[in-house]
Design an enzyme around this catalytic site. Structure first.
Site, PDB file in Angstrom:
ATOM      1  N   SER A 154      37.777  61.373 -79.800  1.00  0.00           N
ATOM      2  CA  SER A 154      36.968  62.207 -78.077  1.00  0.00           C
ATOM      3  C   SER A 154      37.462  61.105 -77.386  1.00  0.00           C
ATOM      4  O   SER A 154      38.935  60.751 -77.237  1.00  0.00           O
ATOM      5  CB  SER A 154      35.395  61.416 -78.070  1.00  0.00           C
ATOM      6  OG  SER A 154      35.878  60.025 -78.494  1.00  0.00           O
ATOM      7  N   TYR A 155      37.110  61.868 -75.938  1.00  0.00           N
ATOM      8  CA  TYR A 155      37.649  61.310 -75.061  1.00  0.00           C
ATOM      9  C   TYR A 155      38.286  59.747 -74.958  1.00  0.00           C
ATOM     10  O   TYR A 155      37.109  58.486 -74.687  1.00  0.00           O
ATOM     11  CB  TYR A 155      37.556  61.849 -73.703  1.00  0.00           C
ATOM     12  CG  TYR A 155      38.444  61.399 -72.566  1.00  0.00           C
ATOM     13  CD1 TYR A 155      39.910  62.210 -72.302  1.00  0.00           C
ATOM     14  CD2 TYR A 155      38.093  61.093 -71.062  1.00  0.00           C
ATOM     15  CE1 TYR A 155      39.746  62.328 -71.121  1.00  0.00           C
ATOM     16  CE2 TYR A 155      38.875  60.656 -70.115  1.00  0.00           C
ATOM     17  CZ  TYR A 155      39.900  61.625 -69.794  1.00  0.00           C
ATOM     18  OH  TYR A 155      40.862  61.256 -69.568  1.00  0.00           O
TER      19      TYR A 155
END
Ligand SMILES: [Zn+2]
Ligand SMILES: [Zn+2]
Ligand SMILES: [Zn+2]
Ligand SMILES: [Zn+2]
Ligand SMILES: [Zn+2]
Length: 851
Positions: free
Chosen positions: A333-334
């Site tokens: 994820s980011y």
């Protein structure tokens, strides 16, 4: 059908997003800038069927800079930079991103912004909106502009982002604008001023920039503060009473003294002689308690950078680049988030299940799933993104090198947050010897919990204690005093620096790696083994200098106050202009005070660096005082006359030699020659004229004698010029006599070089001209070396026309080293630019120069 233009932050992201949203059915073409592609498909958008067009920018579209004239270091007082005009320029002009966006967006009906979901991304949103609007006849209505919010490049996240579009956040974008403007004004004003002040003064100050940055400098400050603590540390001796006993099963156990240490040797010796009266110790108590080592909280950026540095040996900048690649490819994820708490609805179980078939940790994952996952520990929710989480399973073969190492860590950390705590039994045995109490502690593992995944945190096996029983007596093997010294702290590690920056609010998760990288590449600290940061003497002098003049310049307090204000702008609770104006005003006053007090800093520089007068080697004579000037080789190389206290710039990146101790007829300075090698460019020049051009048509710092239009100087263009250049419009081919015996003609404008008459004894340019317009030359060879017909030793002729010279003239370009087209040996016919002309009429031109 209507068109929806969608824009991502990078080309690779646009490709991944388009692939997900079109279910792999998009068509792709190259955009007109050659770097960004456009992916198109037909699909549903807010209950209508539209043409989707997905493309990207390459990071920031625009960059903030001063308007043109303020970029001249020599002409602008740095104090003006606090108030002068700024403008947004294209960040990478060759990519033509604004033009590209305007073209692609010209007929779109909707704009959907897929920039990364952080403040920088929000800022780029508005750059994109601006660029797209520029290309439209009828501007897009604000209701037709949308923002997609997502934290991972997975089908679920991306499709749900499209179904739940929001509006771009102008306040967040503004806070980035404010930070950019503050950094530009404050950074450039201080940097230019101190660079100009110090660089010219010291010979061994080998840097091109002495930079100041409102974040960078406090970051350096932390490293120097630790250095100072180490330097001022005075080790103190102390004594420890150490007793070794033999356990019933025959092991030697070293006991710790309950008084820990004594700083007084006599007192310590007294305790030793007391203990020495006994040969047995009595077990007073045996106590066991169950303890636990807690599983980690979910991973955020700062912790990722810390572990990457301390555990994987990766600098933060590098680690974040790797993390971003993993994100772009959908593996994690980011990676820019402050959050360490999973949202309530986050599907932890299916995320974990993706890892259950891994050959690396699959077995552990299956055990956790079978036993039921443990709720992750409560962390901090910054409301930005979920913690950094693996989104897709990967194998060791799929990812190489550092990509794998970082993915491996992120995944293990994630699994560990869902595992049980590590539990162990801690046992403390207390002994009595006379009046003195000693203890020993050991432990035994009850359940490894998460440490079977984060193996490097596992408890060692070898501190299990043998069995002791209360009141039992054991034999004393040895009792002695051990002399120790208090230890200075060690240099800061990168991981510790990151913690300090986080604690003091210096930089954000996005900018921390940039600031650390900056102080390394600017040569203020060096990275030693174990990623320890050791300040250089320049770094130390700078920080000490600020501390002397204005400690706030280097303290973290100023910056964290500013960052707080920037956050208030982002939240819409502070006014952009008010914050900007107030902060600029404070730093402007600090700047003026700094300039007034610069001598205080200079005193420190004087101690650490040698002044120009003490550096360099005596080289050539000054025309004013006739004493030798010194040649300072460190960049930028210079000539310095200690007597006149004058410094003269030199042409850079070549060899500087004395040219036969000949003097410039205008000012008596000794001539020098500059050369980039025997096949490269070269010319003679006068150090004074180079800095103070005597004639109007000579540019400062641009030229040597080959451009000097002195009418009679034997070194100037009028004496050594041969013809106009064959390649460029304004250049003149000038003989460089300092190149002998590798004689050459060089154009005084472009890179054309003509090698000729190698090993000739003498080459001179005559006053007569050939029919073709070029000046004639006379070449002389020594008797035995003649290359001329019939071995004559002297001959005059035209370099272009005289057949006997043809074999002795070689034309090529200095850089490309490719032959110069000579158009039928210099004759006029082939091109309309005309035949080689002599340098223009000498006397006629003179009048113009003396004004
Ligand atoms: Zn002088
Ligand atoms: Zn001169
Ligand atoms: Zn001259
Ligand atoms: Zn030329
Ligand atoms: Zn000729």
């Amino acid at each position: 059908m209507k068109t929806a233009l969608m824009v991502a932050e990078k080309p690779s992201l646009a490709a991944s997003l388009a692939n997900i949203l079109s279910s792999g059915r998009c068509s792709t073409r190259k955009g007109l800038n050659g770097s960004c592609s456009v992916h198109e498909w037909v699909g549903q958008f807010r209950s209508e069927t539209v043409n989707f067009k997905m493309t990207s920018v390459c990071g920031h579209v625009m960059t903030l800079d001063f308007i043109g004239k303020y970029n001249n270091w020599d002409k602008v007082d740095p104090a003006e930079l606090f108030s002068c005009s700024t403008e947004k320029k294209e960040a990478v002009p060759k990519l033509k991103i604004p033009y590209f966006l305007a073209k692609e967006g010209a007929h779109c009906d909707y704009l959907v912004l897929w920039l990364d979901c952080d403040k920088e991304g929000e800022n780029i949103c508005f750059e994109v909106i601006n660029a797209v609007q520029q290309g439209m006849h009828r501007k897009l209505h604000i209701n037709d502009i949308w923002r997609a919010r997502f934290s991972a490049i997975t089908e679920k996240d991306i499709k749900s982002a499209l179904a739940n579009l929001i509006k771009p956040n102008e306040n967040e974008a503004k806070s980035v604008d404010a930070r950019q403007e503050l950094d530009l004004r404050i950074g450039c004003a201080f940097t230019r001023y101190q660079t100009k002040f110090f660089q010219g003064k010291y010979g061994d100050l080998d840097v091109s920039l002495i930079s100041y940055g409102p974040c960078q400098t406090p970051t350096l400050g932390f490293c120097v503060q630790r250095h100072d603590e180490i330097q001022t540390f005075k080790p103190d001796p102390y004594w420890v009473l150490q007793v070794t006993v033999k356990s019933p099963d025959g092991q030697d156990i070293v006991l710790s003294w309950n008084r820990v240490r004594s700083f007084d040797k006599e007192v310590a010796s007294m305790f030793l002689s007391h203990v020495k009266e006994y040969d047995q110790a009595t077990v007073v108590s045996v106590q066991s308690t169950e303890k636990c080592k807690s599983r980690p909280i979910a991973l955020n950026t700062v912790e990722l950078m810390r572990v990457a540095s301390s555990g994987l040996g990766m600098g933060p900048q590098h680690a974040m680049q790797i993390a971003e690649r993993l994100y772009t490819q959908g593996y994690i994820s980011y990676p820019r988030t402050e959050t360490t708490s999973y949202p309530e609805n986050f599907d932890l179980l299916s995320t974990l299940k993706q890892q259950q078939n891994s050959s690396e940790w699959g077995e552990e994952v299956r055990k956790i799933i079978a036993a039921g996952i443990n709720r992750p520990k409560k962390g901090h929710d910054a409301g930005d993104h979920p913690p950094i989480t693996p989104m897709k399973h990967a194998t060791r073969n799929e990812l190489d090198g550092d990509l794998w190492r970082l993915y491996d860590y992120i995944t293990r950390h994630f699994i560990a947050t869902l595992a049980r705590d590590c539990r162990y039994l801690s046992t403390t045995v207390k002994f009595e010897i006379g009046m003195e109490i000693f203890t020993t502690t050991g432990h035994s593992l009850l359940s490894p919990g998460y440490t079977s995944i984060l193996t490097w945190q596992a408890l060692g096996n070898n501190d299990t204690l043998p069995k002791f029983i209360s009141d039992e007596k054991v034999n004393i093997q040895e009792a002695k005093l051990v002399e120790c010294y208090t230890q200075p702290p060690d240099y800061l590690t990168e991981a510790e620096l990151i913690s300090l920056m986080e604690k003091h609010g210096i930089g954000t998760d996005a900018s921390i790696p940039v600031h650390i990288n900056n102080i390394c590449i600017r040569n203020y600290v060096t990275v030693a083994a174990g990623r320890k940061l050791i300040p250089t003497s320049l770094g130390i002098v700078l920080v000490h200098g600020y501390q002397k003049i204005d400690p706030e310049l280097v303290l973290p307090t100023m910056r964290s106050a500013v960052e707080e204000q920037l956050n208030l702008i982002a939240l819409g609770r502070a006014d952009f202009y008010a914050v900007l104006q107030h902060t600029v005003e404070i730093f402007k006053q600090k700047f003026h005070y700094f300039v007034q007090s610069i001598e205080a800093m200079d005193q420190l520089f004087e101690v650490s660096f040698s002044p120009l007068s003490a550096s360099g080697k005596a080289h050539s004579r000054c025309g004013k005082c006739r004493r030798y000037m010194k040649y300072i080789q460190t960049k930028p190389s210079r000539m310095h006359c200690a007597h006149c206290n004058e410094t003269y710039n030199l042409p850079q990146n070549g060899n500087i030699r004395i040219y036969k101790e000949l003097k410039c007829p205008l000012d008596d300075f000794e001539l020098l020659s500059w050369s980039t090698g025997t096949r490269g460019k070269s010319y003679t020049f006068c150090p004074y004229c180079y800095n103070n051009p005597p004639f109007r048509d000579m540019k400062k710092g641009m030229s040597g004698c080959n451009s000097c239009t002195h009418p009679t100087c034997p070194h100037g263009m009028n004496s050594n010029g041969l013809s106009s250049c064959l390649e460029c419009d304004l250049g003149i081919l000038v003989l460089d006599p300092s190149a002998a015996p590798k004689w050459k003609l060089g154009c005084n404008r472009c890179d054309v070089i003509i090698h000729l008459f190698e090993n000739a004894h003498k080459v001179t340019v005559d006053t007569d001209t050939c029919d073709c317009g070029a000046q004639l030359v006379t070449v002389e060879y020594k008797q035995d070396k003649s290359k001329l017909p019939n071995e004559v030793t002297e001959m005059s002729g035209c370099v272009f026309c005289t057949p006997a010279f043809a074999a002795l003239v070689e034309k090529h370009r200095a850089v490309a080293s490719k032959p110069v087209v000579t158009r039928g040996r210099g004759h006029a016919k082939s091109r309309n630019r005309g035949k080689p002309k002599p340098p223009k009429d000498k006397m006629a031109q003179l009048a113009a120069y003396f004004v």
